[in-house]
Design a protein around this motif. Structure first.
Motif, PDB file in Angstrom:
ATOM      1  N   LEU A 176       0.821  -1.203   0.000  1.00 38.83           N
ATOM      2  CA  LEU A 176       0.000   0.000   0.000  1.00 38.83           C
ATOM      3  C   LEU A 176       0.862   1.263   0.000  1.00 38.83           C
ATOM      4  CD1 LEU A 176      -2.607  -1.078   2.719  1.00 38.83           C
ATOM      5  CD2 LEU A 176      -2.866  -1.205   0.221  1.00 38.83           C
ATOM      6  N   ASP A 177       0.297   2.323  -0.565  1.00 35.64           N
ATOM      7  CA  ASP A 177       0.964   3.624  -0.535  1.00 35.64           C
ATOM      8  C   ASP A 177       0.591   4.324   0.768  1.00 35.64           C
ATOM      9  OD1 ASP A 177       2.347   5.881  -1.220  1.00 35.64           O
ATOM     10  OD2 ASP A 177       0.743   6.689  -2.496  1.00 35.64           O
ATOM     11  N   ALA A 178       1.063   3.763   1.862  1.00 33.48           N
ATOM     12  CA  ALA A 178       0.730   4.282   3.195  1.00 33.48           C
ATOM     13  C   ALA A 178       1.957   4.164   4.078  1.00 33.48           C
ATOM     14  CB  ALA A 178      -0.446   3.502   3.799  1.00 33.48           C
ATOM     15  N   THR A 179       2.318   5.268   4.725  1.00 32.54           N
ATOM     16  CA  THR A 179       3.479   5.254   5.621  1.00 32.54           C
ATOM     17  C   THR A 179       3.102   5.544   7.068  1.00 32.54           C
ATOM     18  OG1 THR A 179       3.931   7.583   5.119  1.00 32.54           O
ATOM     19  CG2 THR A 179       5.046   5.932   3.776  1.00 32.54           C
ATOM     20  N   ARG A 180       2.043   6.328   7.284  1.00 31.71           N
ATOM     21  CA  ARG A 180       1.609   6.662   8.641  1.00 31.71           C
ATOM     22  C   ARG A 180       0.523   5.674   9.076  1.00 31.71           C
ATOM     23  NH1 ARG A 180       2.377  11.603  10.852  1.00 31.71           N
ATOM     24  NH2 ARG A 180       0.228  11.660  11.657  1.00 31.71           N
ATOM     25  N   TRP A 181       0.841   4.864  10.082  1.00 29.27           N
ATOM     26  CA  TRP A 181      -0.065   3.804  10.515  1.00 29.27           C
ATOM     27  C   TRP A 181      -0.518   4.015  11.958  1.00 29.27           C
ATOM     28  CZ3 TRP A 181      -1.894  -0.691   8.066  1.00 29.27           C
ATOM     29  CH2 TRP A 181      -1.461  -0.868   6.746  1.00 29.27           C
ATOM     30  N   ASP A 237      -2.410   7.290   7.492  1.00 30.33           N
ATOM     31  CA  ASP A 237      -2.737   6.877   6.131  1.00 30.33           C
ATOM     32  C   ASP A 237      -3.506   5.556   6.145  1.00 30.33           C
ATOM     33  OD1 ASP A 237      -1.198   9.032   5.156  1.00 30.33           O
ATOM     34  OD2 ASP A 237       0.625   7.794   5.172  1.00 30.33           O
ATOM     35  N   ALA A 238      -3.246   4.740   7.174  1.00 31.19           N
ATOM     36  CA  ALA A 238      -3.847   3.412   7.249  1.00 31.19           C
ATOM     37  C   ALA A 238      -3.990   2.997   8.706  1.00 31.19           C
ATOM     38  CB  ALA A 238      -3.000   2.396   6.490  1.00 31.19           C
ATOM     39  N   ILE A 239      -4.893   2.058   8.931  1.00 28.40           N
ATOM     40  CA  ILE A 239      -5.183   1.577  10.283  1.00 28.40           C
ATOM     41  C   ILE A 239      -5.091   0.057  10.299  1.00 28.40           C
ATOM     42  CG2 ILE A 239      -6.946   1.411  12.100  1.00 28.40           C
ATOM     43  CD1 ILE A 239      -8.126   4.036  10.943  1.00 28.40           C
ATOM     44  N   PHE A 240      -4.451  -0.480  11.334  1.00 25.79           N
ATOM     45  CA  PHE A 240      -4.471  -1.922  11.582  1.00 25.79           C
ATOM     46  C   PHE A 240      -5.448  -2.164  12.717  1.00 25.79           C
ATOM     47  CE2 PHE A 240      -2.539  -5.687  13.851  1.00 25.79           C
ATOM     48  CZ  PHE A 240      -2.977  -6.627  12.935  1.00 25.79           C
ATOM     49  N   ASN A 241      -6.519  -2.916  12.421  1.00 26.37           N
ATOM     50  CA  ASN A 241      -7.579  -3.161  13.389  1.00 26.37           C
ATOM     51  C   ASN A 241      -7.566  -4.607  13.869  1.00 26.37           C
ATOM     52  OD1 ASN A 241     -10.271  -2.901  14.754  1.00 26.37           O
ATOM     53  ND2 ASN A 241     -10.808  -4.363  13.153  1.00 26.37           N
ATOM     54  N   ASP A 245     -11.217   7.369   2.309  1.00 21.74           N
ATOM     55  CA  ASP A 245      -9.910   7.521   1.658  1.00 21.74           C
ATOM     56  C   ASP A 245      -8.765   7.054   2.558  1.00 21.74           C
ATOM     57  OD1 ASP A 245     -11.125   8.697  -0.611  1.00 21.74           O
ATOM     58  OD2 ASP A 245     -11.154  10.640   0.384  1.00 21.74           O
ATOM     59  N   ARG A 246      -9.022   6.016   3.337  1.00 21.08           N
ATOM     60  CA  ARG A 246      -8.005   5.504   4.265  1.00 21.08           C
ATOM     61  C   ARG A 246      -8.008   3.983   4.213  1.00 21.08           C
ATOM     62  NH1 ARG A 246      -8.970   8.729   8.760  1.00 21.08           N
ATOM     63  NH2 ARG A 246      -7.199  10.050   8.209  1.00 21.08           N
ATOM     64  N   GLU A 247      -6.843   3.382   4.081  1.00 15.56           N
ATOM     65  CA  GLU A 247      -6.744   1.927   4.037  1.00 15.56           C
ATOM     66  C   GLU A 247      -6.905   1.354   5.440  1.00 15.56           C
ATOM     67  OE1 GLU A 247      -6.557   0.079   1.461  1.00 15.56           O
ATOM     68  OE2 GLU A 247      -5.588   1.166  -0.173  1.00 15.56           O
ATOM     69  N   GLU A 292     -16.186  -1.455   2.847  1.00 13.66           N
ATOM     70  CA  GLU A 292     -15.669  -2.072   1.628  1.00 13.66           C
ATOM     71  C   GLU A 292     -14.183  -1.784   1.447  1.00 13.66           C
ATOM     72  OE1 GLU A 292     -18.188  -2.604  -1.755  1.00 13.66           O
ATOM     73  OE2 GLU A 292     -19.617  -1.140  -0.971  1.00 13.66           O
ATOM     74  N   GLY A 293     -13.475  -2.782   0.958  1.00  7.82           N
ATOM     75  CA  GLY A 293     -12.084  -2.600   0.600  1.00  7.82           C
ATOM     76  C   GLY A 293     -11.079  -2.890   1.690  1.00  7.82           C
ATOM     77  N   TRP A 294     -11.528  -3.314   2.873  1.00  2.32           N
ATOM     78  CA  TRP A 294     -10.572  -3.656   3.929  1.00  2.32           C
ATOM     79  C   TRP A 294      -9.826  -4.934   3.549  1.00  2.32           C
ATOM     80  CZ3 TRP A 294     -12.655  -3.010   9.609  1.00  2.32           C
ATOM     81  CH2 TRP A 294     -13.064  -1.677   9.805  1.00  2.32           C
TER      82      TRP A 294
END
Length: 410
Positions: free
Chosen positions: A171-176, A232-236, A258-260, A281-283
């Motif tokens: 993913l194009d995500a660096t801030r988690w 940018d993204a979240i780990f749940n 707009d967030r992964e 959707e999209g997780w």
């Protein structure tokens, strides 16, 4: 003996098995008649988390019925004595003690929560009782707190975190940011995912961690805190009713816009079904797309399950079914109810499951059962998994030598 062939094999072997047992005197105390049942002690959190554990119970009940219809284990039927631990380690240890001391069971199986599984594992070690943990996901169960008496079926948090990290690293995500229940399972899952991501990427920044108490999430404040950190993204890692609250509040407040999101277990029907059309959707998730798996072994299981219960299986159903068949295979190979013989039989044993063949590794007693990884979607008003694939658990485990080094006394 493959479970898909068990009915045929059992009919052939029953008479020979009874004769062999009668000659050898095998059984609890060495004096039981060949037709006496082999008692199995089963413990789980039925009242604490029925969404998973009720399908789990249905799974092992179906397997038990099939095993006994096929002649049991070497001519002896299996009898399961089940107890509810209410999601409490103390209750689980009490149940284990009653099962081993009063009911004289040959072995223990089950448990759901990681801290409960660890408590029963410690009991098994102290009392030298064989324990097959069905669901607890903490790595500690087979590694840092592993012992000779404990084996585990489900892929651990590290195994599933590695599966998810493979996709998340693209993913194009660096801030988690992370959100997880504040107990053994949640803390170990976050640690495993962070380690897996940091190993794959050197540009990851961890900007927020939320640790709501399990079953008591304040979804509003949790979502607000996550949003303020602008990840940018979240780990749940939330699941069950906590997941439902988190998703609804997060959707209302636009947290997922707009967030992964990468989410452990969320693709399992027991947790996605209550969301229905509200499923995000999209997780990227691990889960169980039961109605889209088209393999001979799964089709056989699905047909039998629906015929018996007039219902569709959940992931818990697979776990219960595979756990019961694992127990039967171990008992048959051991040809004895002595704990040492059960351990020797279980180390390296192969078992066929609805998700394919697995092996219980001798090095750490972890099975190679895998998981499905895909994305969430909404179809016909219900949550489903799409773009999924099965990840073989064997590909996400340390080498046998590395695993041995991680266990006590290495």
């Amino acid at each position: 003996m493959a479970w898909t062939k068990r009915l045929t094999h059992g009919a052939v072997s029953a008479v020979a098995g009874i004769a062999a047992l009668a000659a050898s005197g095998l059984g609890a105390g060495g004096s039981a008649l060949a037709q006496d049942p082999i008692k199995i002690g089963e413990i789980n959190s039925y009242t604490a988390l029925p969404a998973f554990t009720e399908p789990y119970r249905m799974g092992w009940q179906l397997a038990l019925e099939e095993i006994n219809a096929a002649g049991g284990v070497d001519g002896r039927p299996l009898e399961v004595i089940s107890k509810d631990d209410a999601g409490k380690p103390g209750d689980a240890v009490t149940a284990a003690n009653e099962l081993t001391q009063r009911e004289d069971v040959a072995l223990l199986m089950g448990t759901f929560f990681s801290h409960v599984g660890l408590a029963v594992s410690d009991y098994a070690k102290q009392r030298e009782v064989f324990f097959l943990a069905a669901e607890p996901l903490t790595d500690a169960l087979v590694w840092s707190k592993g012992n000779d008496y404990t084996f585990r079926l489900r892929p651990s948090v590290t195994m599933q975190a590695e599966m998810l990290a493979e996709e998340a690293a693209k993913l194009d995500a660096t801030r988690w940011a992370t959100v997880a229940p504040n107990y053994e399972y949640g803390t170990s899952a976050v640690e495993a995912f962070k380690e897996a991501m940091n190993r794959r990427r050197d540009d990851i920044e961890w900007v927020n961690e939320q640790w709501p108490p399990f079953g008591k999430i304040d979804a509003g404040s949790t979502v607000q805190a996550l949003a303020q950190s602008e990840p940018d993204a979240i780990f749940n890692v939330t699941f069950g009713p906590d997941l439902t609250k988190f998703v609804r509040e997060g959707t209302t407040r636009g947290l997922f816009q707009d967030r992964e999101v990468v989410s452990l277990l969320t693709g399992e029907p027991e947790y996605m079904d209550p969301l229905g059309a509200e499923t995000p959707e999209g997780w990227i998730v691990t889960g169980y797309p039961w109605d889209q798996i088209d393999t001979p072994e799964h089709n056989t299981f699905l047909e039998a399950y629906q015929a018996k219960f007039d219902d569709y299986p959940r992931l818990g159903s697979i776990v219960g079914y595979a756990t019961m068949y694992s127990v039967a295979e171990i008992l048959e190979k051991a040809e004895s109810l002595e704990t040492e013989d059960l351990i020797a039989a279980a180390e390296g044993i192969g078992v066929d499951t609805p998700l394919g063949p697995i092996t219980y590794r001798a090095a750490d007693h972890q099975s190679t059962l895998g998981a499905y990884v895909g994305r969430t979607a909404v179809q016909d008003g219900k949550g489903v998994m799409v773009d999924f694939g099965y990840r073989d658990g064997a590909n996400y485990l340390p080498s046998p030598d590395e695993a041995k080094a991680m266990r006590p006394g290495s």
